[in-house]
Structures are given as C-alpha cells and as structure tokens.
Design an enzyme around this catalytic site. Structure first.
Site, PDB file in Angstrom:
ATOM      1  N   GLU A 170      28.367  33.420  29.502  1.00  0.00           N
ATOM      2  CA  GLU A 170      27.949  33.758  30.868  1.00  0.00           C
ATOM      3  C   GLU A 170      26.507  34.253  30.958  1.00  0.00           C
ATOM      4  O   GLU A 170      26.218  35.278  31.568  1.00  0.00           O
ATOM      5  CB  GLU A 170      28.871  34.827  31.446  1.00  0.00           C
ATOM      6  CG  GLU A 170      30.215  34.314  31.872  1.00  0.00           C
ATOM      7  CD  GLU A 170      30.955  35.291  32.794  1.00  0.00           C
ATOM      8  OE1 GLU A 170      30.495  36.431  32.984  1.00  0.00           O
ATOM      9  OE2 GLU A 170      31.999  34.901  33.330  1.00  0.00           O
ATOM     10  N   GLU A 378      38.053  32.484  30.473  1.00  0.00           N
ATOM     11  CA  GLU A 378      38.351  33.687  31.246  1.00  0.00           C
ATOM     12  C   GLU A 378      38.887  33.287  32.609  1.00  0.00           C
ATOM     13  O   GLU A 378      38.368  32.365  33.247  1.00  0.00           O
ATOM     14  CB  GLU A 378      37.119  34.572  31.455  1.00  0.00           C
ATOM     15  CG  GLU A 378      36.574  35.250  30.222  1.00  0.00           C
ATOM     16  CD  GLU A 378      35.370  36.131  30.523  1.00  0.00           C
ATOM     17  OE1 GLU A 378      35.257  36.628  31.676  1.00  0.00           O
ATOM     18  OE2 GLU A 378      34.529  36.304  29.625  1.00  0.00           O
TER      19      GLU A 378
END
Length: 485
Positions: A170, A378
């Site tokens: 990320e 996730e």
C-alpha cells in the site's frame, strides 16, 4: 452478470488472515532491533490517537506460539505477515542481526508445522529510522540498493520455506499520508517529493523482483495494492471524466508500472505540464521492465464517488481518525477530481463505505487490464468492539461485512477471475496506525487500549467461530449473514 450457478471456491484456495510487524509485534527494541520511522514518529506528541504506539502492540513477538495455535484452531491455510526491516538490519544497511532472522525462522517454522502457508511481506511502512536520517529514505535512490540487499537476505534465508511473497504494501496510501497530508513520517506536504518518492519505490520494487527471480525460482511474488474503485457522482460527462482522472492517478499510476513497467501516458503528461513529474533517468525504463509480478495482492476496503473539481476546487484533506461518523470532508486534486458522498451505500463510523459489490468490480477490472492471478491480502471491518457482560465479543456487523465480501469473491471467480485466496484483515486486533487500539479488526480480541496494556489476553470473537466454519466448508457455508443483508 447474473449467473445461473456459482462456481465453487477452487481446491487449495488460501483462507487466511493478515497482520503487519509494527502493528502487532511490539518488542520495539528487543534482541538488537533498531528503531523504525514509526518507532520515532508515534512518540511525537499529537501525531497519533491518544499517543498510541507500537512499542508493545499485541506483543506478538513474545506470544507468537500462542497466536499460531489460535490460527491452527481457526483453520487458517495462510497467514500474511510483514518483516520489520530494522529487526534484520538495525541501521537499514550494514551488519545483519541474526536474532531478528531467528525470530522469523521460528514464526515460519511454527506456521509450516501447523499447515499454514506463510505469506511474507517485505515492507509494510516501517522504514529503518537510520535510512531516513542518512538520506531521506524513499526520496533518495540510495534506498534502492539498500532495499534490494534487505530483500535478498530474506530471499536467501526463507526462500526454501516461503512460497508467497509481497514486495511493497500500500505505498499509495502510505506516501499520500506521508508526503501530501503530512500524517505519516516524514510528515510533509509536497507533491514534488511525493511523485519522486513514488518513482523511486517503483524502481526498488522492480529491483527486488529481479533478485527474487534469481534466488527463489519456485516462489511467487507481487506487490500489494489498495484498490478503491470509483464511480461518477452523476451521469454528467464532467463527472465521468473526473472519475476517469481519479482512476488514472490513483490506480493506474501505481499498477501500470508494477505490471507493465511504464506509467500511464495521460497522467504523466499532466504531471509534466504541472511541473510535478518525477526525475526519470536513462536506464529507469529498463529497471522498471523487471517488475512484472506473478500475482497482484489486492487490499480492498471501500469505494469512492467522484465529481469534477475546478482549478480553484478542494485539495487533499485529513481523514477521519476519531470514529465519529460524518467528519470526513470532501477531498481531491484541483483540475482533476473531488470525492462526493454515495447515497446508495452505508458507511462505517470512520466514514468508509461498505460496498461489497465494489470488490467484485475491482477483481474484474484487474483481471481485464492485467491478466494476473490475484490474492486478496486485506479485507476487513474496523469497529468499536467491546467485551459484553457474558465475557464474549459479539461482532455480527463484522460477520455480515466479511460474508458479503466473500460472496462477491465467489461471484468474481464465477466471472473468470483467477483468485488464489482471501486474507481477512486482521487475525488479532492490531494498532491501527493513527487510530490507536479503538479501531478493531481482528477475529481475536486483544485486551488492551491506548493507555493501558492490561494483560493482552486473547479472546475469540463470534467472528472467529463463523470464519472457522467458512474455512471448513471452503466457502460453501457463509451462515445466514448474507441472507439478512
């Protein structure tokens, strides 16, 4: 697409859960570990919720055997975790800390003994503080060689036991908060520095993947990207174009280099006109060409709506870190796009939209554009979980959220998406960066808060039993959660 019959989750599908080193390990200075940027930043007054930090976190470093036993009880077939760079190289470079490597040896061996596939993330935001001080971290090309050496150390040590590897986690979220919003270290607001750091991170990612091909020929590697699908706020052509602009800058600007080794043309041209384009040097294109991964790690939480944003429009804005619903302002980039409320979806207390269909949209878009297998690395719901009078943690809202997203995974598989697995965020409750310990995601409750670590007792939530049944039936039994939604 409304299918006549859904495909089953494939045999060998990875049912997992995830964590990250700084958010769960604690032991911030144990056994020779050096400080990371978060070890320093979180102790600056006012930077985090109630001054919370990861000094102890869930103390997974000392209690990993207990945690792995819980993972085995849950029936996980995969556990995604990150390695703390400064636990391996306390100064980010130089002498290797054998004690740090030995900890991850023990964790990986425990996972393998429990028939849980380790999914190892090289970098989850915790740069060694020494590299920040030496040359500015991700803003210097020196980090490319240092990251590659760190990666090679892990490839050589763990490559015989770890099949699935993630490079960078990320970076779009971390860098936006670090270099535009000033909310992550180094805490500045500079678009020029942002885009330069982005480019250097792409070069580091590609270099590490080339080393992986040499050292772990039978493994699979890919970056982890947080995809936030965008919808036009209306059918006005200007809003549709704004949504396309957001897609270009927020998704393609990252994923195209990860997969194709090049930047999208329209975005690069706009940045050149604005004087924001990174310093792309001779030879960079050849380096980026090394970056094609084996799979894409996909983090999915919520979607956005976008509308046109004039040159005098709204800019980047701080996000909700309090859990007070309705406190997130509109944000955007003047001349490109701005966010707009979506009246068709609910939101969490942190103003994140709850949009399960968005996950199916993401998987189909990625499948069509990049044609790579995907691993959901996730997906989860952060909420104010509380211990009830009966001593249990009842979280039907999490069960409903996860069930509806897993249902969309099955629909995407039926659409033809090659999905390797699903890792919920998170296994235990973790430090939620700027949100402290109030925002809980785990299947396992950690008995602590921002100011009192208490006994760090592990308590299985209702969602623990629910997910165990999902795993045992390979996704065939989602309970009655989806029927009620």
């Amino acid at each position: 697409m409304d299918h006549k019959q859904l495909a089953a989750f494939p045999e060998g599908f990875l049912w997992g859960a995830a964590s990250a080193a700084y958010q769960v390990e604690g032991a911030f200075d144990a056994d020779g570990k050096g400080p990371s940027i978060w070890d320093v930043f979180a102790h600056i007054p006012g930077k985090t919720y109630k001054g919370s930090n990861g000094d102890i976190a869930a103390d997974h470093y000392h209690r990993f055997e207990e945690d792995v036993a819980l993972m085995a009880e849950l029936g996980l077939s995969a556990y995604r975790f990150s390695v703390a760079w400064s636990r391996i190289l306390p100064d980010g470079r130089g002498e290797v800390n054998e004690a740090g490597l030995a900890f991850y040896d023990r964790l990986i061996d425990a996972l393998k003994a429990a028939n849980i596939e380790p999914v190892l993330t090289l970098y989850h935001w915790d740069l060694p503080q020494a590299l920040m001080e030496a040359y500015g971290g991700w803003e210097s090309r020196e980090v490319i060689a240092d990251f590659d050496r760190y990666a090679r150390i892990l490839f050589e040590r763990f490559g015989d036991r770890v099949k699935y590897w993630c490079t960078l986690n990320e970076m779009s979220v971390d860098f936006q908060r670090a270099y535009l919003l000033g909310m992550h270290p180094p805490g500045v607001s500079s678009p020029e520095r942002f885009y330069q750091a982005v480019h250097i991170a792409h070069l580091a990612n590609a270099t590490a993947i080339r080393s992986f091909r040499e050292l772990v020929p039978n493994g699979l590697i890919g970056p982890v990207f947080p995809y936030f699908p965008g919808y036009p706020a209306s059918s006005r052509p200007e809003d549709v174009l704004a949504c396309e602009d957001a897609e270009e800058f927020l998704q393609h600007w990252w994923l195209d280099p990860y997969v194709f080794g090049r930047y999208p043309k329209a975005a690069l041209k706009w940045l050149e006109e604005e004087g924001l384009a990174p310093d792309i040097r001779p030879g960079d294109a050849e380096i980026m060409a090394w970056s094609r991964p084996d799979f894409l790690g996909v983090n999915y939480y919520f979607s956005f709506c976008y509308e046109a944003n004039g040159r005098d429009g709204v800019t980047q804005a701080a996000f909700n870190t309090t859990g007070v619903r309705g406190t997130t302002p509109s944000a955007g980039v003047p001349g490109l796009y701005r966010t707009s409320p979506n009246p068709f979806v609910a939101t969490t207390n942190w103003d994140w939209t709850i949009d399960p269909v968005g996950l199916r949209i993401v998987l189909r878009k990625l499948n069509s554009r990049y044609g790579l297998p995907m691993l959901i690395t996730e997906n989860g719901l952060g909420e104010f979980d509380k211990i009830a009078e009966d001593g249990a943690i009842h979280d039907p809202y999490r069960i409903d959220y996860l069930a509806r997203h897993i249902e969309q995974c099955q629909l995407a598989i039926t659409d033809g998406v090659d999905l390797l697995g699903y890792c919920a965020w998170s296994f235990t409750d973790v430090l939620s960066w700027l949100n402290g310990y109030q925002k809980r995601y785990g299947f396992v409750y950690i008995d602590r808060d921002e100011t009192d670590t208490r006994d760090l007792r592990r308590v299985r939530k209702d969602s623990f039993s629910w997910y165990r049944q999902v795993i045992a039936t390979n996704g065939a039994d989602l309970g009655d959660a989806t029927a009620a939604s």
